[in-house]
Each structure stands twice: as C-alpha cells, then as structure tokens.
Design an enzyme around this catalytic site. Structure first.
Site, PDB file in Angstrom:
ATOM      1  N   LYS A   1     -28.356 -58.827  15.907  1.00 27.02           N
ATOM      2  CA  LYS A   1     -27.937 -60.158  16.347  1.00 27.02           C
ATOM      3  C   LYS A   1     -26.887 -60.756  15.423  1.00 27.02           C
ATOM      4  CE  LYS A   1     -30.454 -60.397  20.050  1.00 27.02           C
ATOM      5  NZ  LYS A   1     -29.813 -60.427  21.398  1.00 27.02           N
TER       6      LYS A   1
ATOM      7  N   SER B   1     -29.056 -64.791  17.960  1.00 26.44           N
ATOM      8  CA  SER B   1     -30.387 -65.310  17.658  1.00 26.44           C
ATOM      9  C   SER B   1     -30.333 -66.082  16.354  1.00 26.44           C
ATOM     10  CB  SER B   1     -31.383 -64.153  17.531  1.00 26.44           C
ATOM     11  OG  SER B   1     -32.600 -64.579  16.951  1.00 26.44           O
TER      12      SER B   1
ATOM     13  N   PHE C   1     -37.732 -69.183  21.963  1.00 24.89           N
ATOM     14  CA  PHE C   1     -37.627 -69.580  23.363  1.00 24.89           C
ATOM     15  C   PHE C   1     -38.662 -68.828  24.184  1.00 24.89           C
ATOM     16  CE2 PHE C   1     -33.966 -72.000  22.582  1.00 24.89           C
ATOM     17  CZ  PHE C   1     -33.575 -72.640  23.756  1.00 24.89           C
TER      18      PHE C   1
ATOM     19  N   SER D   1     -35.290 -61.352  34.138  1.00 28.21           N
ATOM     20  CA  SER D   1     -36.377 -62.005  33.407  1.00 28.21           C
ATOM     21  C   SER D   1     -35.811 -62.865  32.280  1.00 28.21           C
ATOM     22  CB  SER D   1     -37.342 -60.963  32.815  1.00 28.21           C
ATOM     23  OG  SER D   1     -36.693 -60.193  31.818  1.00 28.21           O
TER      24      SER D   1
ATOM     25  N   ASP E   1     -30.269 -54.867  35.543  1.00 28.44           N
ATOM     26  CA  ASP E   1     -31.499 -54.741  34.777  1.00 28.44           C
ATOM     27  C   ASP E   1     -32.123 -53.381  35.050  1.00 28.44           C
ATOM     28  OD1 ASP E   1     -34.001 -55.349  33.402  1.00 28.44           O
ATOM     29  OD2 ASP E   1     -33.493 -57.460  33.696  1.00 28.44           O
TER      30      ASP E   1
ATOM     31  N   LEU F   1     -34.291 -65.316  29.569  1.00 27.56           N
ATOM     32  CA  LEU F   1     -33.098 -66.153  29.483  1.00 27.56           C
ATOM     33  C   LEU F   1     -32.036 -65.714  30.479  1.00 27.56           C
ATOM     34  CD1 LEU F   1     -32.829 -66.490  25.589  1.00 27.56           C
ATOM     35  CD2 LEU F   1     -34.040 -67.960  27.214  1.00 27.56           C
TER      36      LEU F   1
ATOM     37  N   ASP G   1     -29.219 -49.169  32.691  1.00 30.16           N
ATOM     38  CA  ASP G   1     -29.766 -48.948  31.363  1.00 30.16           C
ATOM     39  C   ASP G   1     -28.603 -49.159  30.404  1.00 30.16           C
ATOM     40  OD1 ASP G   1     -30.671 -48.025  28.940  1.00 30.16           O
ATOM     41  OD2 ASP G   1     -31.313 -46.058  29.658  1.00 30.16           O
ATOM     42  N   VAL G   2     -28.642 -50.243  29.622  1.00 30.19           N
ATOM     43  CA  VAL G   2     -27.477 -50.585  28.796  1.00 30.19           C
ATOM     44  C   VAL G   2     -27.259 -49.607  27.644  1.00 30.19           C
ATOM     45  CG1 VAL G   2     -27.529 -53.044  29.369  1.00 30.19           C
ATOM     46  CG2 VAL G   2     -28.775 -52.215  27.345  1.00 30.19           C
TER      47      VAL G   2
ATOM     48  N   TYR H   1     -33.541 -56.230  13.988  1.00 29.83           N
ATOM     49  CA  TYR H   1     -33.199 -57.274  14.956  1.00 29.83           C
ATOM     50  C   TYR H   1     -32.115 -58.199  14.402  1.00 29.83           C
ATOM     51  CZ  TYR H   1     -33.901 -61.089  18.312  1.00 29.83           C
ATOM     52  OH  TYR H   1     -33.717 -62.048  19.275  1.00 29.83           O
TER      53      TYR H   1
END
Length: 263
Positions: free
Chosen positions: A172, A155, A201, A15, A36, A17, A60-61, A168
């Site tokens: 990032k 980001s 985005f 999904s 994913d 990017l 699952d990261v 976040y």
C-alpha cells in the site's frame, strides 16, 4: 468529469469498497464494468444494478492474460453501448497479516509476501497499464481536454502500519508512492490519478477481524469512533471523478485515526 453516461471499470467490484463505489457511480448515471474473481457475487451485483448499465467480467488480477481478456470484453461492451470509458478503480486487495519473524524464530514465508504484493501492487500496476491504451483513445471532454481518472486504493497502513503488516504496508505504501509519478506520466493525455487511503472500513477484509482487534482499533479513532462505511469511501471516489483539480494526490480517509504500534 461528469459520471453520467460514462463507463467505469472497477476491480474488486463485487464486494466491499469496490462494490460501494460501483453502486455510487451507477446511481449517478454511470455504466459499471465489474471485474472480480467471484462470479456468483459479480452476477448478483449485475442483477442488483441492472444489465442495461452494468456487466461482470471474471478476472484474476495476478494473471496478465486474465486482465487482458476482461478489458477486451469491457471494450467490446463499451463499443456496443457507445458510453466511453471515464475511469478505472483498482479496488482488489488482500491483507494476509504475518510478522516478519514469528515467535518460533521463523521468517515470514516468501509465498505469503508474494501473495500480498502480487494482488495489491503488481495486480494494480498491471490492471492500470493495460487499461490505459483504452483510456488514451477516449475523446477529450471539456475545455481542459480531460479523458479520465485512475483511482487507486492505498491504506492508512502506508503511513503507520501495525505489527504483522510489513507485506501489506509495503504494497500500500508503493501504491501511495506511485501516485504522483503516474499522474505526471498521464498528464499529457488528460488523465488524472487519485489515491484514497482508508483506515478501518467495513469490508470483507476487516470482517475477518476478531471483536477484540476491532474494538482496540476503534478506541484509537478520534471522530467518529467507528469503522468507516462503504458509502463514505464511495462518496470520495465519486468526488475524485468529478473534481478535476484532484490529481497526483493520496487522500487519507481515516477520521484522524493513527494506527497504534500495539493493540
């Protein structure tokens, strides 16, 4: 580095990017391993791209063993196709906004902080570190002896995060900060590191924004005055693969947007 007939491993590849990047690299002859959590979406992408040059591996990261199993599966597929790894793209990420202390004088929960950091930062580091032993064994290409490229996703929040983006922005910002030392660690192996820092985005994450928030963000954009499109991110990802002089750098992809302190 040439994309054609090389394998690229993309987390978050079903999904947003990640998917846009998968499509772009595939359209230039690449073999795509999509990692994913969403099995249904991943299998749909394989149907779209074709199973001859794409595979889906559930991952699952936040789970080290899950990453290891997905990479083992990818390695087996690479041995079968004979198309050696050209690069990895770490595009799995979450937002989960929340102010560090709310109007009821309650601090942001540690579980909320951990959720963001475990996916965006720990998951990125774990995926990259486990992918590298496969990449260092790739036959070097060309006169420069290049073996591959690691593409990370930061980001604009790493530079000018908004209220509610502490977790976040921390995650990032860390991705942005580790770009150069990672490139220096990998230079002896002929592996480059490029980080892309997009602003607003079109993605699954931004789809959850209200119209009010979206319009407020679009008003502070310079040009163009709209959210970026997946294919525009993917174009830069492709150029990051192809241009060997891109290394140890974080590139803002934001239309000159600077995030405001208030919406």
């Amino acid at each position: 580095m040439h994309i054609k007939d090389r394998t690229f491993i993309i987390t978050g590849g079903s999904s947003g990017l990640g998917l846009a990047t998968a499509r772009e690299l595939h359209s230039h002859g690449g073999y795509i391993a999509i990692l994913d959590m969403n099995t249904d979406a991943g299998e749909e992408v394989v149907k779209e791209l074709g199973s001859d040059r794409s595979r889906f591996f559930e991952v699952d990261v936040t789970d080290t063993d899950s990453i290891a199993n997905a990479l083992k599966g990818t390695s087996a597929w690479v041995k079968k196709t004979g198309r050696q790894i050209g690069g990895v793209v770490s595009a799995a990420g979450v937002g989960n906004p929340g102010k560090i202390i709310d109007r009821h004088n309650e601090p942001l929960s540690l579980s909320s902080i951990d959720f963001v950091l475990n996916i965006n930062l720990r998951g990125t580091l774990d995926f990259v570190r486990q992918a590298l032993p496969y990449m260092t064994q790739v036959q070097p290409d060309g006169a420069d002896g290049e073996r591959g490229v690691v593409i990370l996703v930061s980001s604009s929040a790493a530079y000018d995060g908004q209220p509610g983006q502490v977790s976040y922005a921390a995650s990032k910002g860390a991705v942005r900060s580790m770009t150069l030392p990672l490139a220096r660690d990998l230079a002896p192996y002929g592996i480059r590191v490029v980080t892309i820092a997009p602003s607003l985005f079109e993605s699954r994450m931004t789809a959850m924004m209200s119209d009010k928030v979206r319009k407020s963000l679009e008003r502070v954009m310079e040009f163009p005055k709209r959210a970026g499109r997946g294919e525009e991110f993917a174009q830069l990802a492709r150029q990051s693969v192809e241009n060997i002089m891109l290394n140890g750098v974080t590139i803002r992809l934001d239309g000159a947007m600077r995030m405001p302190s208030r919406l």
